[in-house]
Motif scaffolding. Structure first.
Motif, PDB file in Angstrom:
ATOM      1  N   ALA A   1      58.921  34.346 -24.376  1.00 63.46           N
ATOM      2  CA  ALA A   1      57.878  33.587 -23.692  1.00 63.46           C
ATOM      3  C   ALA A   1      56.791  34.497 -23.146  1.00 63.46           C
ATOM      4  CB  ALA A   1      58.498  32.782 -22.548  1.00 63.46           C
ATOM      5  N   ASP A   2      55.548  34.017 -23.180  1.00 58.13           N
ATOM      6  CA  ASP A   2      54.452  34.738 -22.536  1.00 58.13           C
ATOM      7  C   ASP A   2      54.737  34.834 -21.043  1.00 58.13           C
ATOM      8  OD1 ASP A   2      53.085  34.809 -24.974  1.00 58.13           O
ATOM      9  OD2 ASP A   2      52.036  32.920 -24.573  1.00 58.13           O
ATOM     10  N   TRP A   3      54.735  36.067 -20.511  1.00 58.92           N
ATOM     11  CA  TRP A   3      54.990  36.318 -19.093  1.00 58.92           C
ATOM     12  C   TRP A   3      56.317  35.703 -18.620  1.00 58.92           C
ATOM     13  CZ3 TRP A   3      50.276  33.829 -20.501  1.00 58.92           C
ATOM     14  CH2 TRP A   3      49.210  34.712 -20.707  1.00 58.92           C
ATOM     15  N   GLY A   4      57.234  35.497 -19.577  1.00 57.68           N
ATOM     16  CA  GLY A   4      58.516  34.925 -19.224  1.00 57.68           C
ATOM     17  C   GLY A   4      58.468  33.443 -18.896  1.00 57.68           C
TER      18      GLY A   4
ATOM     19  N   ASN B   1      56.676  36.094 -38.545  1.00 54.00           N
ATOM     20  CA  ASN B   1      55.858  37.239 -38.161  1.00 54.00           C
ATOM     21  C   ASN B   1      56.709  38.509 -38.192  1.00 54.00           C
ATOM     22  OD1 ASN B   1      54.194  39.151 -37.007  1.00 54.00           O
ATOM     23  ND2 ASN B   1      53.612  37.903 -35.250  1.00 54.00           N
ATOM     24  N   PRO B   2      56.570  39.349 -39.222  1.00 54.18           N
ATOM     25  CA  PRO B   2      57.396  40.553 -39.327  1.00 54.18           C
ATOM     26  C   PRO B   2      57.075  41.591 -38.251  1.00 54.18           C
ATOM     27  CG  PRO B   2      55.676  40.570 -40.999  1.00 54.18           C
ATOM     28  CD  PRO B   2      55.623  39.221 -40.348  1.00 54.18           C
ATOM     29  N   ASN B   3      55.948  41.414 -37.567  1.00 53.79           N
ATOM     30  CA  ASN B   3      55.535  42.384 -36.548  1.00 53.79           C
ATOM     31  C   ASN B   3      55.776  41.897 -35.122  1.00 53.79           C
ATOM     32  OD1 ASN B   3      54.489  44.095 -38.618  1.00 53.79           O
ATOM     33  ND2 ASN B   3      52.662  42.802 -38.709  1.00 53.79           N
ATOM     34  N   MET B   4      56.530  40.804 -34.985  1.00 57.43           N
ATOM     35  CA  MET B   4      56.762  40.259 -33.646  1.00 57.43           C
ATOM     36  C   MET B   4      57.533  41.254 -32.771  1.00 57.43           C
ATOM     37  SD  MET B   4      55.988  37.328 -32.188  1.00 57.43           S
ATOM     38  CE  MET B   4      56.390  36.369 -30.742  1.00 57.43           C
ATOM     39  N   GLN B   5      58.614  41.802 -33.299  1.00 57.04           N
ATOM     40  CA  GLN B   5      59.384  42.858 -32.631  1.00 57.04           C
ATOM     41  C   GLN B   5      59.785  42.488 -31.206  1.00 57.04           C
ATOM     42  OE1 GLN B   5      56.607  46.098 -33.125  1.00 57.04           O
ATOM     43  NE2 GLN B   5      57.409  46.632 -35.147  1.00 57.04           N
ATOM     44  N   GLY B   6      60.087  41.197 -31.013  1.00 58.72           N
ATOM     45  CA  GLY B   6      60.564  40.758 -29.711  1.00 58.72           C
ATOM     46  C   GLY B   6      59.527  40.760 -28.613  1.00 58.72           C
ATOM     47  N   ARG B   7      58.247  40.839 -28.973  1.00 58.65           N
ATOM     48  CA  ARG B   7      57.189  40.892 -27.963  1.00 58.65           C
ATOM     49  C   ARG B   7      56.309  39.649 -28.074  1.00 58.65           C
ATOM     50  NH1 ARG B   7      55.613  45.537 -25.503  1.00 58.65           N
ATOM     51  NH2 ARG B   7      53.414  44.910 -25.673  1.00 58.65           N
ATOM     52  N   ALA B   8      56.184  38.908 -26.954  1.00 58.58           N
ATOM     53  CA  ALA B   8      55.338  37.718 -26.946  1.00 58.58           C
ATOM     54  C   ALA B   8      53.892  38.067 -27.246  1.00 58.58           C
ATOM     55  CB  ALA B   8      55.441  37.026 -25.591  1.00 58.58           C
ATOM     56  N   SER B   9      53.461  39.230 -26.799  1.00 66.98           N
ATOM     57  CA  SER B   9      52.061  39.622 -26.985  1.00 66.98           C
ATOM     58  C   SER B   9      51.713  39.930 -28.433  1.00 66.98           C
ATOM     59  CB  SER B   9      51.738  40.844 -26.105  1.00 66.98           C
ATOM     60  OG  SER B   9      52.626  41.915 -26.388  1.00 66.98           O
TER      61      SER B   9
ATOM     62  N   ASP C   1      49.454  41.858 -19.411  1.00 70.60           N
ATOM     63  CA  ASP C   1      49.940  41.686 -20.774  1.00 70.60           C
ATOM     64  C   ASP C   1      51.078  40.673 -20.797  1.00 70.60           C
ATOM     65  OD1 ASP C   1      50.002  43.018 -23.649  1.00 70.60           O
ATOM     66  OD2 ASP C   1      52.083  42.770 -23.000  1.00 70.60           O
ATOM     67  N   ALA C   2      51.132  39.850 -21.835  1.00 70.43           N
ATOM     68  CA  ALA C   2      52.139  38.794 -21.919  1.00 70.43           C
ATOM     69  C   ALA C   2      53.555  39.337 -22.030  1.00 70.43           C
ATOM     70  CB  ALA C   2      51.843  37.881 -23.112  1.00 70.43           C
ATOM     71  N   SER C   3      53.704  40.600 -22.459  1.00 70.42           N
ATOM     72  CA  SER C   3      55.027  41.200 -22.596  1.00 70.42           C
ATOM     73  C   SER C   3      55.277  42.325 -21.609  1.00 70.42           C
ATOM     74  CB  SER C   3      55.227  41.742 -24.025  1.00 70.42           C
ATOM     75  OG  SER C   3      55.089  40.729 -24.986  1.00 70.42           O
ATOM     76  N   ASP C   4      54.244  43.018 -21.211  1.00 69.41           N
ATOM     77  CA  ASP C   4      54.376  44.196 -20.355  1.00 69.41           C
ATOM     78  C   ASP C   4      53.518  44.025 -19.103  1.00 69.41           C
ATOM     79  OD1 ASP C   4      54.537  46.646 -19.150  1.00 69.41           O
ATOM     80  OD2 ASP C   4      53.804  47.798 -20.865  1.00 69.41           O
ATOM     81  N   PRO C   5      54.122  43.648 -17.966  1.00 69.65           N
ATOM     82  CA  PRO C   5      53.343  43.390 -16.745  1.00 69.65           C
ATOM     83  C   PRO C   5      52.676  44.626 -16.164  1.00 69.65           C
ATOM     84  CG  PRO C   5      55.705  43.330 -16.299  1.00 69.65           C
ATOM     85  CD  PRO C   5      55.556  43.392 -17.779  1.00 69.65           C
ATOM     86  N   SER C   6      52.991  45.807 -16.698  1.00 67.86           N
ATOM     87  CA  SER C   6      52.342  47.028 -16.198  1.00 67.86           C
ATOM     88  C   SER C   6      50.968  47.240 -16.827  1.00 67.86           C
ATOM     89  CB  SER C   6      53.226  48.249 -16.468  1.00 67.86           C
ATOM     90  OG  SER C   6      53.297  48.520 -17.865  1.00 67.86           O
TER      91      SER C   6
END
Length: 729
Positions: A85-88, A300-308, A364-369
């Protein structure tokens, strides 16, 4: 034997390839001009897996709504590794799913919308604008599985969006259950003639620079979109042109400028667009995906577990600083910055602020830093540059309570527009307030004596044609697509219906004057008297033909007022043709028999019911303007099967004598006997319709014809009486 062995040895498939999937060898494939009756039978009982007698509207009343909403609230922040999920928070995702289900509604024919769970099926499930919504529905599957038959997919999809807004801080206006699922695509819905996704807008506009020239009944500007192209008209940024298209598309979905502005702001206050990558790397849409996808597409082969890393629209970024909160951030972002045109990582046109503080950027939707640049679509920029929309944006920002109330009401309208009148609403969150777009009708009187009123109608001096035609014109407005219209409310007395050409205003005014006096004398509503008048006419005509019948009738229709009627929203419902009364306002590219099918489908009729109604109404002389086309009888005013008897009699021949005009001639004398239109003759020329016509032409089926006509008539008269389900069966 040797040849058979050779075929087997060559690995030949033992079944005919494409026999159960290819359409090119179907009847319409061989003869594309043939009249396709499938739309009248597309939701046949055979497609429904539920037990006969299953009543979802009764089952949903047993639902534990509190427990369901608790589960949905929990789901919003239960981010799944397979689709993070975006931002969880899945709120924006679920809102987009619900919005794109409801947003297909269009007022011209009432089709589309979220009332049937149609988003689960092609083509909508595979529209480019719905990329990855397959995952949103799959995330909801555990909830659907848990609550089972008490919760339809149609209700769940819309409720998930409503709960998402609640979880993000909006006080919603309310919610109603009661949407019943369909089990295969709604093939009756015309989404456009284009043969490719996102074909240029020019194909559905006479002039793409004039949005009101878009082909009716379409509401979206391109194939595969819900509203407009977010990059601009035909993908070319120009906020003012895009704003004009937004105004037209939302108007065709029953929204005014205030509602459109509120929906745009409220929709873009939360969530984000996804375009962080190469769109060419995505797999096929669900309908074109491999079997191992199990109904999922856009791999999406480039998703790699990241919502962003997700890619849907191709645009990338959030609109606001806090995209998981329903706040006023959209207005601050849009109005307080200058914007410049740029490209997303996926190559889409979008706008970004010229100058923005770091702390005002969303994380960032996956990395809040990490903080990312916000963006606006061309439609958002239209809200800033179009003077009317800009005025609303400024007013909303100045008064947050006004904005939140306006948005909550517009959102409620969006997700309930096709659910029908308020009397159909179910659940603990149904708002008490009556809204004009719900077409409110007061409860009518039921204490009068039906037979006494019928006697007074019979003595009023009206013809059978007057009584039957008026009842038909009042009831034929019903649309099963959005459950609007019908005889309840007697809105045929009010603007705009009283002035519609198809209602013969002068004749109608004469009949209504009589009925209004009878209403004052008896206490029965005009709406009930209109329908009873049709019953009186039919019973009289049947008796003249030798049959005693009683037309089923249900009391209690009310009379709406002008104050209860959104006249503007009824204007698109004006009939431009009615084959049942052998009338067309003008000649169209579409054939008259195709217009007849469209009307019959909206009214919920089967092909057999359509057939018997046509035959009966012709002999009752209900043709618009009193024309004699298709009146194949010497016994007008009697409910006989003469239309079918003479249509199928080979003693006659048929000759074209003009556009949509034919003569029926005696083969021996070559003398003209009758005239006809295509709507009349199609019941003799079309193989399926002829098979029905032959049933009613048989010597032993005269009584069956009368009974079937009465049953079909009662169905039409009571289609909008949702407490008369047995009559509608």
């Amino acid at each position: 034997m040797g040849e058979q062995q050779n075929l087997q040895g060559a690995g030949k498939c033992p079944v005919m390839h494409g026999a159960n999937t290819a359409s090119s060898q179907s009847v319409t494939g061989w003869w594309p001009e043939t009249l396709n009756l499938d739309i009248l039978h597309q939701h046949d009982r055979k497609t429904n897996p539920m037990d006969e007698g299953f009543d979802y509207r009764e089952e949903v009343r047993k639902l534990d709504v509190e427990a369901l909403k608790k589960d949905l609230h929990a789901l919003m922040t239960d981010s799944q590794e397979w689709w993070p999920a975006d931002w969880g928070h899945y709120g924006g995702f679920m809102i987009r799913m619900a919005w794109h289900a409801a947003g297909t509604y269009r007022i011209a024919d009432g089709r589309g919308g979220g009332g049937s769970g149609n988003q689960r099926f092609a083509p909508i499930a595979s529209w480019p604008d719905n990329a990855s919504l397959d995952k949103a529905r799959r995330l909801l599957w555990p909830v659907k599985k848990k609550y089972g038959n008490k919760l339809s997919w149609a209700d769940l999809i819309i409720l998930a969006g409503n709960v998402a807004y609640e979880s993000m801080g909006l006080k919603t206006f309310g919610f109603s259950f009661g949407r019943e699922d369909i089990w295969h695509p709604e093939k009756d819905i015309y989404w456009g003639a284009e043969k490719e996704w996102l074909a240029p807008s020019d194909e559905r506009f006479e002039d793409v620079g004039k949005p009101d020239t878009m082909e009716n009944p379409l509401a979206a500007v391109q194939m595969g979109l819900i509203y407009v192209n977010p990059e601009g008209v035909n993908g070319k940024p120009d906020p003012m042109k895009t704003a004009a298209q937004v105004r037209e598309t939302f108007a065709r979905m029953a929204m005014n400028d205030e509602e459109t502005a509120a929906l745009t702001a409220g929709g873009h206050t939360v969530g984000k667009c996804h375009g962080n990558g190469d769109p060419g790397a995505l797999g096929a849409e669900p309908e074109g995906s491999d079997i191992v996808g199990q109904g999922l597409g856009w791999d999406n082969p480039n998703m790699q577990g990241r919502a962003s890393n997700a890619i849907t629209s191709g645009l990338e970024g959030a609109w606001t600083t806090h995209p998981t909160k329903f706040d006023m951030g959209y207005f601050d972002m849009l109005l307080d910055h200058e914007w410049e045109l740029t490209k997303s990582p996926a190559g889409a046109n979008q706008w970004q602020p010229v100058d923005i503080k770091e702390e005002d950027k969303p994380v960032d939707a996956s990395d809040p830093s990490q903080r990312r640049m916000p963006m606006m679509t061309d439609a958002d920029m239209g809200m800033k540059m179009d003077p009317i929309y800009r005025e609303y944006m400024e007013a909303f920002r100045k008064d947050p309570e006004y904005f939140q109330d306006c948005f909550a009401r517009a959102w409620f309208k969006l997700i309930h527009r096709d659910l029908g009148p308020k009397s159909r609403y179910i659940g603990p969150e149904v708002p008490e307030e009556d809204l004009i777009w719900q077409d409110p009708v007061p409860q009518g009187e039921t204490h009068y004596v039906e037979e006494v009123v019928k006697e007074k109608i019979a003595e009023a001096g009206l013809s059978i044609s007057d009584m039957v035609s008026t009842a038909w014109d009042s009831a034929r407005t019903f649309r099963g697509s959005d459950l609007r219209g019908g005889a309840n409310g007697a809105r045929i007395r009010l603007a705009p219906q009283k002035d519609w050409a198809g209602n013969e205003p002068e004749r109608l005014a004469r009949v209504l004057k009589v009925y209004e006096q009878l209403s004052a004398d008896t206490g029965a509503s005009v709406a009930d008297i209109i329908v009873l008048g049709g019953s009186v006419g039919i019973e009289k005509a049947a008796k003249a033909a030798g049959y005693e019948v009683h037309v089923p009738f249900l009391k209690g229709r009310g009379d709406a007022t002008d104050e209860m009627t959104d006249a503007e929203s009824f204007e698109p419902m004006e009939p431009t043709a009615d084959g049942f009364r052998n009338w067309q306002k003008e000649n169209y590219v579409v054939k008259p028999e195709e217009l007849l099918l469209d009307r019959a489908q909206l009214m919920g009729l089967t092909a057999a019911q359509m057939t018997v109604l046509i035959g009966g109404m012709r002999v009752l002389s209900t043709n618009h303007g009193g024309t004699k086309h298709g009146v194949f009888t010497d016994r007008e005013g009697q409910l006989t099967n003469d239309f079918f008897v003479n249509l199928t009699d080979m003693a006659y021949s048929w000759k074209s004598v003009g556009e949509n005009l034919y003569e029926v001639r005696d083969r021996k004398t070559d003398q003209k006997k009758w005239t006809a239109t295509r709507v009349d003759l199609v019941f003799g020329s079309h193989s399926i319709l002829r098979s029905y016509a032959e049933v009613y032409a048989q010597d032993d089926n005269q009584e069956k014809f009368v009974k079937d006509f009465v049953k079909a008539w009662a169905k039409v008269m009571n289609a909008d009486r949702f407490d008369a389900e047995k009559l509608q069966a």
